[in-house]
Design a protein around this motif. Structure first.
Motif, PDB file in Angstrom:
ATOM      1  N   PRO A  62     -58.335 -50.717 -23.279  1.00  0.00           N
ATOM      2  CA  PRO A  62     -57.383 -49.919 -24.054  1.00  0.00           C
ATOM      3  C   PRO A  62     -56.146 -49.573 -23.248  1.00  0.00           C
ATOM      4  O   PRO A  62     -56.149 -49.605 -22.009  1.00  0.00           O
ATOM      5  N   VAL A  63     -55.088 -49.228 -23.960  1.00  0.00           N
ATOM      6  CA  VAL A  63     -53.868 -48.696 -23.347  1.00  0.00           C
ATOM      7  C   VAL A  63     -53.591 -47.326 -23.947  1.00  0.00           C
ATOM      8  O   VAL A  63     -54.009 -47.033 -25.072  1.00  0.00           O
ATOM      9  N   ASP A  64     -52.891 -46.477 -23.188  1.00  0.00           N
ATOM     10  CA  ASP A  64     -52.539 -45.163 -23.717  1.00  0.00           C
ATOM     11  C   ASP A  64     -51.224 -45.247 -24.483  1.00  0.00           C
ATOM     12  O   ASP A  64     -50.693 -46.339 -24.727  1.00  0.00           O
ATOM     13  N   GLU A  65     -50.674 -44.092 -24.862  1.00  0.00           N
ATOM     14  CA  GLU A  65     -49.446 -44.083 -25.660  1.00  0.00           C
ATOM     15  C   GLU A  65     -48.246 -44.615 -24.897  1.00  0.00           C
ATOM     16  O   GLU A  65     -47.210 -44.932 -25.490  1.00  0.00           O
ATOM     17  N   HIS A  66     -48.390 -44.746 -23.562  1.00  0.00           N
ATOM     18  CA  HIS A  66     -47.307 -45.294 -22.739  1.00  0.00           C
ATOM     19  C   HIS A  66     -47.563 -46.759 -22.389  1.00  0.00           C
ATOM     20  O   HIS A  66     -46.866 -47.314 -21.537  1.00  0.00           O
ATOM     21  N   ASN A  67     -48.543 -47.376 -23.020  1.00  0.00           N
ATOM     22  CA  ASN A  67     -48.944 -48.774 -22.796  1.00  0.00           C
ATOM     23  C   ASN A  67     -49.634 -48.993 -21.456  1.00  0.00           C
ATOM     24  O   ASN A  67     -49.815 -50.147 -21.035  1.00  0.00           O
ATOM     25  N   ILE A  68     -50.054 -47.929 -20.780  1.00  0.00           N
ATOM     26  CA  ILE A  68     -50.707 -48.050 -19.481  1.00  0.00           C
ATOM     27  C   ILE A  68     -52.186 -48.360 -19.680  1.00  0.00           C
ATOM     28  O   ILE A  68     -52.890 -47.654 -20.418  1.00  0.00           O
ATOM     29  N   TYR A 113     -42.856 -39.798 -12.268  1.00  0.00           N
ATOM     30  CA  TYR A 113     -43.837 -40.623 -12.980  1.00  0.00           C
ATOM     31  C   TYR A 113     -43.795 -40.350 -14.483  1.00  0.00           C
ATOM     32  O   TYR A 113     -44.024 -41.254 -15.284  1.00  0.00           O
ATOM     33  N   LYS A 114     -43.516 -39.120 -14.868  1.00  0.00           N
ATOM     34  CA  LYS A 114     -43.407 -38.784 -16.293  1.00  0.00           C
ATOM     35  C   LYS A 114     -42.291 -39.597 -16.943  1.00  0.00           C
ATOM     36  O   LYS A 114     -42.447 -40.121 -18.057  1.00  0.00           O
ATOM     37  N   ASP A 115     -41.172 -39.735 -16.265  1.00  0.00           N
ATOM     38  CA  ASP A 115     -40.045 -40.510 -16.799  1.00  0.00           C
ATOM     39  C   ASP A 115     -40.375 -41.997 -16.837  1.00  0.00           C
ATOM     40  O   ASP A 115     -39.967 -42.703 -17.760  1.00  0.00           O
ATOM     41  N   THR A 131     -42.162 -47.211 -19.758  1.00  0.00           N
ATOM     42  CA  THR A 131     -43.173 -48.231 -20.075  1.00  0.00           C
ATOM     43  C   THR A 131     -43.625 -48.138 -21.523  1.00  0.00           C
ATOM     44  O   THR A 131     -44.119 -49.118 -22.082  1.00  0.00           O
ATOM     45  N   GLY A 132     -43.442 -46.966 -22.140  1.00  0.00           N
ATOM     46  CA  GLY A 132     -43.752 -46.841 -23.555  1.00  0.00           C
ATOM     47  C   GLY A 132     -42.868 -47.698 -24.434  1.00  0.00           C
ATOM     48  O   GLY A 132     -43.172 -47.901 -25.618  1.00  0.00           O
ATOM     49  N   ARG A 133     -41.788 -48.233 -23.884  1.00  0.00           N
ATOM     50  CA  ARG A 133     -40.870 -49.091 -24.634  1.00  0.00           C
ATOM     51  C   ARG A 133     -41.271 -50.572 -24.579  1.00  0.00           C
ATOM     52  O   ARG A 133     -40.667 -51.390 -25.270  1.00  0.00           O
ATOM     53  N   LEU A 134     -42.256 -50.906 -23.747  1.00  0.00           N
ATOM     54  CA  LEU A 134     -42.579 -52.311 -23.515  1.00  0.00           C
ATOM     55  C   LEU A 134     -43.533 -52.859 -24.566  1.00  0.00           C
ATOM     56  O   LEU A 134     -44.129 -52.116 -25.343  1.00  0.00           O
TER      57      LEU A 134
END
Length: 624
Positions: free
Chosen positions: A127-133, A230-232, A237-240
């Protein structure tokens, strides 16, 4: 690594007096990927988390962690009886590596400070989180980190009753065809530089849809010392359009950590394990932590080549090194990987590099041990750290590698992936919202992509804000330029009187030609096996000469070996100086060229047979 940043002046991008005009004409490389429909990724992305079942300290024996890897049919990240386990998945505590049984179950020894993670198998997706991580790990640190400026890891308390890792099936990760983005040195030092990244490489990646399976691996220096950013970075990464993974670099450190055990605790808490592996197609990616901080004289400087490690209390420093636990993990991980897979070895500090070939600390101490573990395998190493592009092939050799490590040639390709930040966001601003940031090797900011088919790959570098076929820049290295280089460098150190002006480099005097003038081609992904040919005024195409042949020589440094196109910007607008590079070709212009305007057609062919063509127009005058 970071060079001093020059202030960004309100100046236009380099004028024709500072830049040779290079106009692309043809290319044999595919065009950039079509813009992605972000809603498709959002609709298909498997969003979730690792399931941690709390314990109360009375579960089990306290010395063994148990759990299962399961197929998350309803995508709720919660294991239930209807959801089957996944057999044969690698699970590790950072030391031991075990394989799940037929029911997807595993057992691992417990350590007080450990990260438990799985190796994503091909044919499945974590899975990925809301930031695609990507979510594939659990940190266990019962008492939490020591007091650290940026927080580190909060106390995790008693050992969980179970840690369960969800997966979904994925045809995309099963495919042998993969595009894997390798993103070097994002490295913003403040929110302004976060904005540069957003407007530059992040915007480019947000328009691409070719890496949704393999994803983007950020290989260290995710930020520049300020870990609150890291927050920024997560917002970026949420845009990827694909899963995102991270590796730590020497600017991701908890600098107030007293021992290496806790030097990346904030990175671990916010982003990822410091080392791990994952599979896509027929490729096994090994993501390593190649930074040890604080380094110590007994471990890191036994041979006297890393004096920066001698005073870890009063002058703490870092070194390129794998700790012994990680090296053991790597051995155990690879032992469970079929020998017919391609292994991608990723790290921040390179195993070996041209840029710092004479420096022990900027390369990895155990490079020979890593080579031995990979012996007989098909492999490629990718790294960042140097803010340069290096495409090094099997057999390449530089003097420092032999002198420091006893290496007699690379056993497999090594690629230094360039940097999103380029030369630390230095240089003149562009109208696109980010600085030019020309690198120390004359390269430009951007990202690397490994185009993998089965166990073979082709490397591609995409310059920020450009199409894929922008792969080189042309310049003129004349006696006039070389004298200006010396004069301008001296003036920059002691600014007395007017600054020396270079003038139009495309105007070449007769004296320049008789004193040796080269047309230069900085072919950023050029390597051993590449060729550059030049045709002047439609005449026969003749081969240019590569300045660094990678056959055991030392670096060639200075104006004679520099990229004049890059240096003309850098000495005026700030940043590093491209006074050495491993991907520069020179073609000596004939001394008897007639006065008037001439046209040079340059064709560069890479090691894979892909061709790129650009032209340079210049004028010969009898006298300036």
């Amino acid at each position: 690594m970071r060079a001093g940043l020059a202030a960004l002046g309100a100046v236009a991008i380099a004028s024709s007096t500072l830049a040779a005009v290079a106009v692309q004409t043809t290319t044999a490389m595919p065009a950039a990927a079509a813009p992605a429909d972000k809603s498709d990724w959002n609709a298909d992305a498997y969003r979730g988390k690792v399931e941690v079942v709390p314990g109360d300290g009375t579960d089990g024996d306290g010395r063994t962690l148990t759990g299962r890897v399961f197929l998350d049919g309803d995508r709720d990240s919660s294991s239930d009886r209807r959801e089957r386990g996944v057999a044969g998945v690698l699970v590790s505590n950072g030391r031991d590596v075990v394989t799940t049984d037929r029911q997807g179950r595993y057992e691992l020894p417990v350590h007080d400070n450990m990260t438990v993670f799985i190796t994503q198998p091909a044919g499945y997706q974590v899975p990925v989180d809301e930031h695609n991580i990507a979510q594939f790990h659990y940190n266990h640190l019962p008492a939490g980190s020591p007091e650290l400026r940026y927080g580190g890891i909060e106390p995790t308390g008693p050992l969980p009753k179970a840690v369960n890792f969800p997966l979904v099936q994925s045809q995309a990760t099963r495919s042998g065809d993969q595009d894997c983005v390798i993103a070097g040195d994002l490295q913003p030092y403040d929110k302004t530089e976060v904005g540069y990244a957003r407007a530059g490489a992040i915007a480019d990646l947000a328009r691409r849809n070719d890496y949704a399976s393999c994803g983007a691996l950020f290989i260290g220096d995710v930020v520049g010392d300020d870990l609150s950013l890291y927050k920024d970075v997560k917002e970026l990464t949420g845009r990827l359009n694909g899963p995102v993974r991270f590796l730590p670099g020497n600017h991701d450190l908890d600098y107030d950590a007293k021992t290496p055990e806790h030097s990346f605790d904030t990175f671990r808490a916010r982003l990822a394990p410091t080392y791990y592996s994952y599979d896509v197609g027929r490729t096994h990616v090994v993501a390593l932590n190649t930074v040890r901080y604080p380094c110590t004289p007994d471990v890191d400087n036994a041979d006297g080549q890393r004096p920066n490690c001698n005073d870890p209390v009063n002058s703490p420093s870092y070194n390129g090194r794998l700790d012994e636990e990680q090296l053991k993990w790597l051995e155990r991980d690879l032992a469970k990987v079929p020998s017919d897979k391609l292994v991608v070895v990723a790290g921040h500090i390179p195993l070996l590099t041209f840029a710092d070939e004479g420096s022990a600390r900027h390369q990895v101490d155990q490079v020979r041990e890593v080579y031995e573990l990979l012996k007989g395998r098909k492999a490629v190493a990718v790294a960042g750290h140097t803010h340069s592009i290096e495409n090094m092939k099997t057999g390449d050799l530089f003097k420092g590698w032999r002198d420091i490590f006893g290496i007699e040639g690379l056993p497999f390709p090594h690629i230094t992936a360039g940097a999103i930040s380029g030369d630390w966001y230095s240089g003149e601003p562009t109208d696109k919202g980010y600085p030019v940031a020309v690198g120390r090797d004359g390269s430009r900011p951007g990202v690397l992509t490994l185009e993998i088919k089965g166990t073979s790959f082709k490397e591609r570098f995409t310059v920020t804000g450009e199409k894929d076929d922008v792969q080189m820049q042309l310049g003129v290295n004349s006696p006039t330029y070389r004298q200006w280089y010396v004069d301008r460098q001296a003036w920059n150190k002691n600014k007395q009187g007017p600054a020396p002006e270079l003038g139009d480099t495309r105007v070449i005097s007769r004296a320049d030609l008789t004193g040796t003038t080269w047309l230069t081609t900085n072919f950023w992904m050029g390597s051993t096996g590449s060729k550059v040919k030049v045709s002047v005024d439609g005449g026969p195409a003749r081969e240019a000469v590569r300045t660094q042949r990678a056959r055991g020589e030392d670096q060639l440094v200075g104006p004679e070996w520099s990229d004049p196109h890059a240096v003309a910007r850098q000495l005026v607008h700030g940043g590093s100086v491209a006074d050495r590079t491993m991907h520069l070709w020179r073609f000596e212009l004939p001394a008897d060229l007639a006065a008037g305007t001439h046209r040079a057609k340059v064709t560069a062919t890479d090691a894979h047979g892909r061709t790129f063509t650009e032209t340079l127009r210049f004028t010969v005058v009898e006298e300036r």
